[in-house]
Design a protein around this motif. Structure first.
Motif, short mmCIF file in Angstrom:
data_model
loop_
_atom_site.label_atom_id
_atom_site.label_comp_id
_atom_site.label_asym_id
_atom_site.label_seq_id
_atom_site.Cartn_x
_atom_site.Cartn_y
_atom_site.Cartn_z
N UNK A 69 61.29 21.97 74.82
CA UNK A 69 62.55 22.38 74.21
C UNK A 69 62.32 23.50 73.23
N UNK A 109 71.78 12.31 60.48
CA UNK A 109 72.62 11.40 61.27
C UNK A 109 74.09 11.73 61.08
N UNK A 147 75.13 14.41 63.18
CA UNK A 147 75.20 14.14 64.61
C UNK A 147 76.42 13.28 64.97
N UNK A 148 76.64 12.22 64.22
CA UNK A 148 77.73 11.31 64.56
C UNK A 148 78.20 10.60 63.29
N UNK A 182 79.18 6.79 63.69
CA UNK A 182 78.05 5.87 63.81
C UNK A 182 77.36 5.73 62.47
N UNK A 200 75.86 4.62 68.22
CA UNK A 200 74.61 5.36 68.36
C UNK A 200 74.78 6.84 68.02
N UNK A 201 73.67 7.43 67.57
CA UNK A 201 73.60 8.88 67.44
C UNK A 201 72.84 9.35 68.67
N UNK A 235 71.92 11.98 70.28
CA UNK A 235 70.82 12.93 70.46
C UNK A 235 69.60 12.58 69.63
N UNK A 236 69.68 11.45 68.94
CA UNK A 236 68.50 11.00 68.20
C UNK A 236 67.71 10.02 69.06
N UNK A 286 65.62 10.42 73.75
CA UNK A 286 66.97 10.41 73.21
C UNK A 286 67.72 9.17 73.67
#
Lengths: 309, 365, 507
Positions: B14, B235, B238-239, B242, C352-353, C355-356, C404
């Motif tokens: 990546x 975190x 990202x979300x 959550x 959940x996250x 992409x983690x 992931x």
């Protein structure tokens, strides 16, 4: 006492309206974009583009009407670019918007250097003068306040009305409102969401085009890169605080117009002028506090729509 | 193809993919620049040679590159920290300016000996940056006000404030350029030839700010990847749902991210002022914030990537100066280039059209 | 009679998963066809292909005998040809009115502007004919779930659909509302429409459908009529082996009814973010070793109750006691430390996250516990050791802890969320929609695990919209309506009918 006198002077009223106009057009542009789900940070760059090209077009053609078209067309093209990169190619709306702003600022600095050997500034042109509406402008006080203005100012209420009709009474307006809340509804009903969003973005181009014409051709009569000074962003805030409606944004813009006209009038006082320059921005901050509690934001705002395969 | 056999989804794969994308974007950007130069009637070869020379050839060039890069590391980190939490701290420029103002004030008012004055001035700068970021942070966390607009507004206000400072409050009546008074000697950041005598650097303009910058990068790396707060920042970015459902305080994290960003930018302003400018002039700090935006994107919001990214841009600036001298190409072209490059990086254009990059994660979400 | 729809050899892959495998299907006017299968069997995908939302990799679609150009097929196309689809998640814009939602895509105009009169007239006419009871000027956001569903059907009628596909329509309805819906379906059928019902509830399918297709793992494994088959036969086809229901045996457990409940909720009141009361004076208790469910139709305050108990919404009045400790004002983390494990309702959005990594997701919410960090610095060695153990204990299938979370299957993702909730030995587990979106074997796994927790003396509080789940698992059932509990039943004494009546308020 001097200040109070200044405040109730009809020219104060007139300048409030005049200075509110570019912000109002930007707010309307923001409204269409955000109603369709798009955060268009690039509005600032669009205003800049319209200002620049309206001056250039007037300079080279000698005719301000060409300048008007040049302004509107160029702003629409830039909005189309923004649209292509976000809607078409799925770029992040805020990053692309910022990129557009930086790119056009640099571009015009470069172009003005190329054309006129003065980076960031263009020569002055004969712009568009104010019009006095016969009879109405003779009315004491109101006449001077409301009926002696440049064309884009008179155009604004008409444009607001058109925007209202467009958004609430036409099919495309309905589709735009749907694409900002729940785009998949458009898609499932057979409407092309991407196409609808492009329309919204291009509309913002046309509207900011008018705003730029107001700033450059009717206002300063030349371009410099500090001409727009954040009005695009202020327009975004005005739209939010105005509740994403065609009337709300322009109404709030009046408050900003007032702040700006205050800026010029109170320079006699013992407060350093920089603090007055800060007024519109501080006001925007305050507006954002109130704006933020609004719950009527389009639900899908800021999310790119990806067609499923 | 050989590349296909290599596991594209591994962390290394990546990293290489995204690196390649960046490089291709830069090349495309330079191509657009070349077209612009050509259209203006100047020689592309001359221009780009001058660019390169101005950035890397000769000691002065290298020093200029480094000096340009230093503040960018700070603004880049500031904006990147925001990005990691899903926020857009566009107003880093305003926080930078406030840091510079605070440093100027302390540097011209206090004098408590060499190192201490500098330290105090820097702390004031960091605090000022924090104060400048806090309103936007609070408004976003508690009221949901979009930080793009609020931080930008604060930036505009900061600009006018800076003018007030140099023309009025800390005005230097003897200056012909409407600049502020200069900070005293003890506040200035020491030049690195004094701090690293063993390297025998001779005369140099590079100041210890470069060491501070490197230190901050390491600290931020550690913060982001090794601490619970950094974890929470990532975190939340990202979300958010959550994050909050599992007990992370989203509003506290937002405030932390933006305020820490303010500290970083403010510190950068202080470093820039105490190390290079030594006083506030009419063109101080201009563009450093927006450039930081570009740095953060280029470095993929990775702390360690800030250094190469900042050097790249510092080089661009240094080279652009020379391009103006030697090849008669104006500075505004660089700004234009910058915008174009941002557009190229922000949009996964190439990622879509080149099949081998098929599954690149959209990190700019 | 010619089929109105013919699907030939439809095949669709999503990455490595073959969602539809060479499927053939025929649909005729004036019939109700059931499309049965487990979660993930490919039913929705197949209908999305027909509707034009998904492009198949191979196969032919014939509508009214004409071959459809696959490349150009889209919902617009389908609507034009008379095929409409009502999805599980309603395609409605809550802010707009019924009429506006209806006409989207085919707006009647006069001089370029929308002709409101014509639109309103249409709504009233059809609403009367089919007894849909929908008012054109109501704002959709104010409507109930079954009213919104009727609006969707109305929209299909507006588009003059000849084929109507309904995707799991009964999932969100109470028993009486299901009957109303079926009446409407029968009327539409009598008027010549073909209705496809995607479902997995066997009794319902048998009561309304004529023909039934059964899908399993992307293939049609059975085509039969309602007369020729039974629930057991269908179940067998769907699952491919003897359908194991969570038997009575498994549920014999020791309910340790000590004097003190492990969770006690006393007269709590919770409001939503707009200030409206959503939870009005709720009291409940959970004893060690028992599973208590909160049943009800979605939208009656369950979400707010769940969030309040988890610590995400403030409790304005009343108290909550966890293992005798008053946790009413505790934060989410403090409740966790106090012994509450929480599984939120949507693992993708709240769990959940994606992409983690699996490791990061497992540690999320626990990272502030003192065993995993020291003065803010994460103790990665300890974390990795714990995570390794948990992956083993919970049988989470993944390449390594660093991949992931997105790459895990639904069942394994739910296991991560579950593991995270119970790994620190909570006294009470609060779980919402725990079986949602999982296939039979994954659900059986989870249910067995819940049983194990009970055996260990933990208390479990479930919030579920799925009556099957409620009946299979619970010892006691609370029924929630309008923010209050309107009934509390022992599983022994509860019948679906009684629960249904309490859920809807019908008698």
């Amino acid at each position: 006492m001097d200040i109070i006198q200044q405040l109730i002077d009809p020219t104060m009223f007139a300048s409030t309206i005049r200075l509110a106009v570019p912000i109002a057009y930007a707010a309307l542009g923001a409204m269409f974009c955000e109603r369709a789900g798009i955060i268009n940070i690039g509005l600032e760059g669009q205003l800049l583009t319209a200002s620049f090209f309206s001056v250039i077009a007037t300079y080279f053609s000698g005719d301000p009407i060409i300048g008007v078209f040049g302004g509107i067309l160029s702003a629409s093209l830039v909005s189309l670019l923004f649209g292509a990169l976000t809607i078409g190619l799925n770029g992040n709306q805020i990053i692309v918007g910022t990129g557009v702003n930086i790119a056009v600022t640099g571009l015009f600095g470069f172009l003005s250097f190329m054309l006129f050997n003065s980076p960031g500034v263009t020569p002055t042109v004969t712009g568009i003068k104010a019009i006095s509406i016969p009879y109405l402008s003779q009315i004491p006080w109101i006449g001077e306040a409301l009926f002696v203005h440049t064309p884009t100012v008179f155009l604004l209420p008409i444009v607001v009305g058109l925007c209202y009709l467009l958004l609430y009474r036409t099919p495309i307006g309905l589709r735009i409102r749907v694409s900002g809340d729940n785009p998949i509804v458009d898609e499932a009903a057979g409407v092309n969401v991407l196409y609808v969003r492009y329309i919204a973005v291009i509309l913002s181009g046309v509207l900011t085009g008018l705003g730029g014409v107001n700033l450059a051709l009717e206002g300063s009569k030349f371009y410099q890169d500090s001409l727009v000074a954040g009005r695009g962003f202020i327009g975004l805030a005005a739209n939010i605080f105005g509740g994403w409606t065609p009337i709300g944004g322009p109404l709030i813009s009046l408050v900003f117009g007032f702040a700006r006209s205050l800026m010029f009038r109170v320079q006699g006082l013992n407060i350093p002028q920089e603090f007055f320059f800060m007024l519109p921005y501080a006001l925007t901050l305050i507006v954002m506090v109130g704006a933020a509690t609004r719950s009527e934001a389009p639900l899908a705002l800021g999310e790119n729509f990806i067609r499923k395969e | 193809m050989i590349i296909m056999k290599f596991n594209l989804d591994s962390p290394l794969g990546k990293a290489i993919r995204t690196l390649l994308l960046q490089v291709i974007s830069i090349i495309f950007g330079l191509l657009v620049g070349a077209i612009a130069i050509k259209l203006s009637g100047r020689s592309v070869v001359d221009a780009y040679t001058a660019l390169y020379n101005g950035a890397f050839v000769g000691r002065t060039s290298l020093e200029l590159t480094i000096l340009n890069a230093i503040p960018l590391v700070f603004t880049g980190l500031s904006i990147a920290l925001g990005f990691r939490a899903g926020l857009f701290n566009i107003g880093a420029e305003g926080q930078l300016i406030l840091g510079g103002i605070a440093a100027t004030w302390v540097g011209t008012t206090l004098n408590v000996g060499p190192v201490f004055t500098t330290a105090l001035a820097l702390m004031a700068a960091a605090a000022a940056g924090l104060i400048w970021a806090f309103p936007a942070a609070w408004l976003r966390a508690k009221k949901g006000a979009h930080e793009v607009i609020t931080t930008l507004m604060l930036s505009y206000i900061a600009l006018h404030l800076m003018n007030f400072v140099r023309k009025n409050w800390l005005y230097d009546p003897q200056s012909t350029t409407e600049s502020s008074i200069t900070v005293n000697e003890n506040a200035k950041l020491v030049l690195i030839n004094k701090v690293l005598p063993f390297f025998e650097l001779g005369n140099t303009r590079v100041h210890t700010g470069v060491l501070i910058a490197i230190g901050v990068v390491v600290v931020m790396w550690f913060f982001l990847y090794k601490t619970i707060w950094g974890f929470e920042v990532r975190i939340v970015g990202d979300n958010t749902s959550a994050a909050s459902a599992s007990g992370v305080s989203v509003s506290r994290t937002i405030i932390l991210s933006l305020c820490l960003g303010g500290v970083l930018a403010g510190l950068g302003g202080g470093v820039q002022l105490l190390g290079l400018y030594h006083r506030i002039s009419v063109d101080s700090f201009v563009g450093l914030g927006f450039t930081g935006f570009f740095i953060a994107l280029l470095a993929q919001n990775q702390p360690l990537g800030m250094i190469p990214a900042a050097i790249f841009f510092g080089a661009l600036r240094a080279g652009a100066l020379n391009m103006q001298f030697q090849a008669n190409v104006p500075m505004s072209l660089t700004e234009f280039l910058q915008g174009i490059l941002i557009l190229f990086i922000a949009v996964p254009v190439l990622g879509k059209s080149l099949k081998m990059f098929k599954a690149i994660p959209d990190e700019s979400e | 009679m010619e089929p109105i729809i013919k699907l030939e050899s439809i095949t669709k892959d999503f990455g490595r998963v073959r969602a539809n495998d060479s499927v053939d299907m025929e649909l005729y006017p004036g019939e109700v066809v059931g499309l049965l299968g487990e979660n993930g069997a490919g039913k929705t995908t197949l209908m999305n292909v027909l509707y034009g939302l998904v492009m198949p990799d191979e196969g032919q679609i014939k509508i009214k005998g004409e071959n459809i150009d696959i490349g150009g097929h889209s919902p617009a196309d389908s609507i034009r040809l008379g095929v409409s689809m009502v999805h599980q998640e309603f395609m409605l814009v809550n802010r707009l009115s019924v009429m506006e939602n209806l006409i989207i895509g085919e707006e009647p105009t006069k001089h370029g502007l929308i002709d409101k009169g014509e639109a309103e007239g249409f709504v009233r006419r059809l609403s009367d004919k089919y007894e849909l009871e929908v008012d054109p000027n109501d704002i959709v956001g104010d409507l109930s779930v079954s009213e919104r569903q009727r609006l969707e059907i109305l929209r299909a009628l507006y588009h003059q659909a000849k084929v109507l596909i309904l995707d799991e329509p009964t999932a969100v309805l109470a028993p009486s509302e299901v009957q109303s819906l079926f009446n409407i379906i029968r009327q539409l059928r009598d008027d010549g429409m073909c209705i496809v019902l995607i479902a997995h509830k066997l009794k319902e399918v048998l009561s309304i459908c004529h023909r039934i297709y059964v899908l399993r793992e992307g293939k049609i494994v059975g085509e039969t009529t309602a007369d020729e088959t039974t629930q057991d036969k269908l179940a067998h086809l769907m699952v491919g082996e003897d359908y194991q229901r969570f038997s009575e045996e498994d549920r014999k457990k020791k309910v340790i009814k000590t004097n003190s409940p492990v969770l006690e909720v006393s007269e709590i009141w919770v409001s939503d973010t707009y200030g409206n009361w959503q939870v009005k004076g709720i009291s409940l208790d959970v004893y060690p070793g028992e599973i208590v469910s909160i049943a009800g139709i979605a939208g009656n305050g369950q979400s707010q109750l769940e969030q309040a108990l988890a610590g995400l919404l403030p409790i304005k009045k009343g108290q909550v006691f966890l293992d005798e400790k008053n946790v009413t004002n505790f934060s989410v983390l403090e409740r966790k430390k106090g012994g509450l494990g929480y599984i939120p309702q949507d693992r993708h959005e709240y769990g959940l996250a994606l992409s983690f990594s699996v490791k990061d997701n497992l540690i999320l919410g626990r990272h502030r516990l003192s065993r995993f960090n020291r003065w803010g610095v994460m103790k990665y060695k300890k974390i990795e050791k714990a995570v390794n153990q948990e992956i083993k204990d919970f049988d989470i299938v993944c390449e390594s802890m660093s991949v992931e979370a997105r790459s895990l299957s639904g069942g394994n993702q739910q296991k991560v969320v579950l593991a995270r909730a119970v790994a620190d030995e909570p006294k009470v587990l609060l779980a919402s929609q725990i079986g949602r979106g999982l296939d039979v074997s994954a659900i059986a796994n989870i249910y067995r695990y819940l049983q194990k927790l009970c055996d260990e003396g933990k208390g479990i509080l479930l919030v579920s919209f799925d009556l099957d789940e409620v009946f299979e698992l619970s010892d006691r059932i609370y029924i929630m309506r309008g923010g209050e509990f309107v009934g509390e039943l022992d599983n022994q004494n509860a019948t679906r009918q009684k629960v249904g009546e309490l859920m809807t308020g019908a008698e």
